[in-house]
Scaffold this motif. Structure first.
Motif, PDB file in Angstrom:
ATOM      1  N   LEU A 155      46.969  37.431  33.480  1.00 56.19           N
ATOM      2  CA  LEU A 155      47.184  37.037  32.086  1.00 56.19           C
ATOM      3  C   LEU A 155      47.375  35.526  31.961  1.00 56.19           C
ATOM      4  N   ALA A 156      48.095  34.949  32.924  1.00 63.33           N
ATOM      5  CA  ALA A 156      48.346  33.513  32.885  1.00 63.33           C
ATOM      6  C   ALA A 156      47.057  32.717  33.112  1.00 63.33           C
ATOM      7  N   LEU A 157      46.221  33.153  34.054  1.00 63.53           N
ATOM      8  CA  LEU A 157      44.963  32.451  34.313  1.00 63.53           C
ATOM      9  C   LEU A 157      44.054  32.487  33.083  1.00 63.53           C
ATOM     10  N   ALA A 158      43.990  33.632  32.421  1.00 64.14           N
ATOM     11  CA  ALA A 158      43.177  33.733  31.207  1.00 64.14           C
ATOM     12  C   ALA A 158      43.700  32.796  30.127  1.00 64.14           C
ATOM     13  N   GLU A 159      45.023  32.684  30.023  1.00 61.61           N
ATOM     14  CA  GLU A 159      45.633  31.779  29.052  1.00 61.61           C
ATOM     15  C   GLU A 159      45.325  30.319  29.386  1.00 61.61           C
ATOM     16  N   LEU A 160      45.424  29.952  30.644  1.00 57.12           N
ATOM     17  CA  LEU A 160      45.121  28.574  31.059  1.00 57.12           C
ATOM     18  C   LEU A 160      43.652  28.230  30.827  1.00 57.12           C
ATOM     19  N   HIS A 161      42.792  29.236  30.964  1.00 53.90           N
ATOM     20  CA  HIS A 161      41.359  29.004  30.695  1.00 53.90           C
ATOM     21  C   HIS A 161      41.134  28.763  29.201  1.00 53.90           C
ATOM     22  N   ARG A 162      41.748  29.591  28.358  1.00 56.84           N
ATOM     23  CA  ARG A 162      41.541  29.476  26.915  1.00 56.84           C
ATOM     24  C   ARG A 162      42.117  28.182  26.353  1.00 56.84           C
ATOM     25  N   LYS A 163      43.321  27.827  26.798  1.00 55.17           N
ATOM     26  CA  LYS A 163      44.020  26.700  26.180  1.00 55.17           C
ATOM     27  C   LYS A 163      43.783  25.368  26.882  1.00 55.17           C
ATOM     28  N   HIS A 164      43.503  25.424  28.210  1.00 55.57           N
ATOM     29  CA  HIS A 164      43.425  24.172  28.959  1.00 55.57           C
ATOM     30  C   HIS A 164      42.128  24.010  29.733  1.00 55.57           C
ATOM     31  N   GLY A 165      41.196  24.945  29.588  1.00 55.48           N
ATOM     32  CA  GLY A 165      39.883  24.787  30.204  1.00 55.48           C
ATOM     33  C   GLY A 165      39.837  25.021  31.697  1.00 55.48           C
ATOM     34  N   LEU A 166      40.764  25.807  32.242  1.00 55.26           N
ATOM     35  CA  LEU A 166      40.744  26.101  33.673  1.00 55.26           C
ATOM     36  C   LEU A 166      39.421  26.772  34.056  1.00 55.26           C
ATOM     37  N   ASP A 167      38.743  26.216  35.050  1.00 57.96           N
ATOM     38  CA  ASP A 167      37.492  26.792  35.550  1.00 57.96           C
ATOM     39  C   ASP A 167      37.852  27.786  36.661  1.00 57.96           C
ATOM     40  N   TYR A 168      38.041  29.048  36.279  1.00 61.11           N
ATOM     41  CA  TYR A 168      38.484  30.035  37.263  1.00 61.11           C
ATOM     42  C   TYR A 168      37.560  31.230  37.285  1.00 61.11           C
ATOM     43  N   THR A 169      37.573  31.949  38.404  1.00 62.00           N
ATOM     44  CA  THR A 169      36.918  33.251  38.516  1.00 62.00           C
ATOM     45  C   THR A 169      37.931  34.214  39.108  1.00 62.00           C
ATOM     46  N   ASN A 170      38.158  35.320  38.424  1.00 63.91           N
ATOM     47  CA  ASN A 170      39.110  36.330  38.868  1.00 63.91           C
ATOM     48  C   ASN A 170      38.333  37.504  39.453  1.00 63.91           C
ATOM     49  N   ILE A 171      38.530  37.791  40.745  1.00 61.11           N
ATOM     50  CA  ILE A 171      37.800  38.860  41.430  1.00 61.11           C
ATOM     51  C   ILE A 171      38.766  40.008  41.705  1.00 61.11           C
ATOM     52  N   ARG A 172      38.515  41.155  41.072  1.00 60.34           N
ATOM     53  CA  ARG A 172      39.356  42.333  41.298  1.00 60.34           C
ATOM     54  C   ARG A 172      38.745  43.194  42.390  1.00 60.34           C
ATOM     55  N   LEU A 173      39.555  43.542  43.366  1.00 60.05           N
ATOM     56  CA  LEU A 173      39.144  44.436  44.443  1.00 60.05           C
ATOM     57  C   LEU A 173      39.826  45.787  44.268  1.00 60.05           C
ATOM     58  N   ALA A 174      39.165  46.839  44.723  1.00 63.29           N
ATOM     59  CA  ALA A 174      39.753  48.181  44.703  1.00 63.29           C
ATOM     60  C   ALA A 174      40.337  48.464  46.089  1.00 63.29           C
ATOM     61  N   VAL A 175      40.133  49.653  46.620  1.00 64.40           N
ATOM     62  CA  VAL A 175      40.601  49.982  47.974  1.00 64.40           C
ATOM     63  C   VAL A 175      39.685  49.250  48.961  1.00 64.40           C
ATOM     64  N   VAL A 176      40.239  48.307  49.694  1.00 56.33           N
ATOM     65  CA  VAL A 176      39.431  47.449  50.562  1.00 56.33           C
ATOM     66  C   VAL A 176      39.295  48.080  51.945  1.00 56.33           C
ATOM     67  N   TYR A 177      38.056  48.127  52.456  1.00 57.59           N
ATOM     68  CA  TYR A 177      37.838  48.613  53.817  1.00 57.59           C
ATOM     69  C   TYR A 177      37.076  47.558  54.597  1.00 57.59           C
ATOM     70  N   GLY A 178      37.416  47.439  55.881  1.00 58.35           N
ATOM     71  CA  GLY A 178      36.774  46.460  56.745  1.00 58.35           C
ATOM     72  C   GLY A 178      37.548  46.324  58.042  1.00 58.35           C
ATOM     73  N   ALA A 179      36.879  45.806  59.065  1.00 62.03           N
ATOM     74  CA  ALA A 179      37.507  45.620  60.375  1.00 62.03           C
ATOM     75  C   ALA A 179      38.253  44.288  60.430  1.00 62.03           C
ATOM     76  N   HIS A 180      38.999  44.105  61.508  1.00 65.41           N
ATOM     77  CA  HIS A 180      39.703  42.858  61.807  1.00 65.41           C
ATOM     78  C   HIS A 180      40.891  42.599  60.886  1.00 65.41           C
ATOM     79  N   ASP A 181      41.520  43.647  60.390  1.00 66.01           N
ATOM     80  CA  ASP A 181      42.779  43.501  59.678  1.00 66.01           C
ATOM     81  C   ASP A 181      43.898  43.899  60.637  1.00 66.01           C
ATOM     82  N   HIS A 182      44.818  43.011  60.891  1.00 66.18           N
ATOM     83  CA  HIS A 182      45.880  43.273  61.861  1.00 66.18           C
ATOM     84  C   HIS A 182      47.066  44.011  61.250  1.00 66.18           C
ATOM     85  N   LYS A 183      47.026  44.237  59.943  1.00 66.00           N
ATOM     86  CA  LYS A 183      48.107  44.964  59.289  1.00 66.00           C
ATOM     87  C   LYS A 183      47.670  46.407  59.046  1.00 66.00           C
TER      88      LYS A 183
END
Length: 396
Positions: A155-183
């Motif tokens: 919500l804050a990033l969207a607000e900063l984009h609207r009011k102050h011109g922040l050049d952002y991209t918000n990437i939403r991930l779901a359940v992430v799968y992949g190797a090399h995660d130590h957790k």
């Protein structure tokens, strides 16, 4: 070139054609997503971008002075934020890492007028099917620490984009799968529970369906987003596989790969599962009072999600200029590789008990080594006959 840390004044890097290589700041480079981005940019985008990836001792998201000092010194030309606090973090840690750290980096991006790529989570979304990028949970005090902090950041990033011109991209991930995660968290927690035979029954129902995100594909998308700011700036994108997956089908498939007897295909109703989780929570608190440290798996905080459908729409991504480098890859096609990697790692760390090792039917090479070592040697000539390095990968 991806670097774990940089000391002293940085010199500008040029390509052989004389083009200046842009330098970016990657926060959270030790995680599954951040580590994959570092590796990809070093191998595939070294002639365009250089990543600086300080560790938490060099730059802590919880310390604005760290961020100011590092960014003044190295002057990044773009920022990628993959850092997150753990699912079961305290309110203060979730707030400072997931929200305040996000805002500090966004302010740097605004003041330097540079792109900011932020990674968010499907935890900010309600249950439902085909949820779009415009859908969000309602911001209420009752939300758990993790989704509340991630939702506040969005919500804050969207607000900063609207009011102050922040050049952002918000990437939403779901359940992430992949190797090399130590957790051992998220998808890996599911694998571990099955491999360790800690799931006697099905803690879900036949109807629950979820979206999944392939960690291996994320770096190529980030690369494309940096190249195409006009298309991807100022918006949220769901980066998920097109087809959702039934949790029950995934559990049964993993069980089949591992040749296990459990979990039984008996679906535990949610009220019973919730009651059991509540008993475990009270036991953990009791142990803490008598000086025994114990923690519940963080994923049990979201047990209700195991019984609810949540699928994210990938239409916006499909209609964009991004081309999926491996459209045929899904969580099911990647399972053999993931199982081989994580089982080998957990066995080496003695996290999986020896009594379970006989059940790992997918461990063909390991079985050959134990029972038929002569076959291992005989396969050497066949393997040497194939190129080891192979052809150079094509540019993305």
């Amino acid at each position: 070139m991806a670097k774990g840390g940089t000391f002293g004044m940085r010199e500008r890097k040029f390509t052989c054609l004389g083009n200046i290589v842009k330098t970016g700041l990657l926060v959270g480079g030790s995680g599954l997503i951040g580590g994959g981005i570092m590796h990809y940019f070093k191998k595939r985008a070294d002639d365009e971008f250089e990543l600086l990836a300080p560790n938490s001792k060099q730059l802590s998201l919880r310390d604005p002075e760290d961020i100011r000092g590092y960014c003044r010194k190295f002057r990044p030309e773009f920022i990628i934020n993959c850092a997150i606090a753990a699912l079961d973090s305290s309110p203060l840690l979730a707030y400072e890492t997931n929200y305040l750290g996000t805002i500090h980096l966004a302010r740097v991006a605004m003041e330097r007028q540079i792109p900011y790529i932020h990674f968010s989570s499907a935890a900010v979304l309600p249950p439902g099917e085909n949820l779009t990028e415009d859908d969000r949970l309602e911001l209420t005090p009752e939300l758990a620490n993790y989704p509340k902090s991630k939702l506040l950041a969005e919500l804050a990033l969207a607000e900063l984009h609207r009011k102050h011109g922040l050049d952002y991209t918000n990437i939403r991930l779901a359940v992430v799968y992949g190797a090399h995660d130590h957790k051992i968290q998220g998808f890996q927690r599911l694998l571990f529970s099955l491999a360790d035979q800690a799931m006697p029954l099905m803690f879900t129902n036949r109807r629950a369906v979820h979206s999944y995100s392939n960690a291996k594909k994320v770096p190529a998308f980030v690369h494309h987003v940096l190249r195409n700011r006009a298309e991807f700036g100022g918006s949220t994108w769901h980066f998920v596989d097109p087809l959702p997956v039934a949790l029950s089908q995934l559990i049964i498939t993993i069980k089949s790969y591992l040749g296990l007897r459990r979990p039984r295909e008996i679906y535990l109703p949610y009220p019973l599962a919730s009651f059991g989780a509540g008993c475990m929570r009270r036991l953990v608190r009791l142990l803490g009072r008598i000086g025994i440290e114990a923690r519940m798996p963080a994923e049990l905080l979201f047990m209700e999600n195991f019984y609810q459908t949540q699928t994210l729409s990938s239409r916006r991504l499909k209609n964009s200029s991004f081309v999926d480098p491996k459209p045929q890859a899904t969580v099911f096609t990647e399972l053999p590789l993931l199982l081989e990697y994580y089982l080998s790692r957990w066995e080496a760390l003695n996290l999986i008990t020896p009594c379970n090792q006989d059940h790992f039917a997918c461990r063909v090479k390991g079985e050959e080594f134990v029972h038929e070592p002569d076959r291992v040697l005989k396969s050497l000539e066949r393997e040497v006959g194939q190129p080891f390095l192979g052809p150079e990968p094509p540019d993305s």
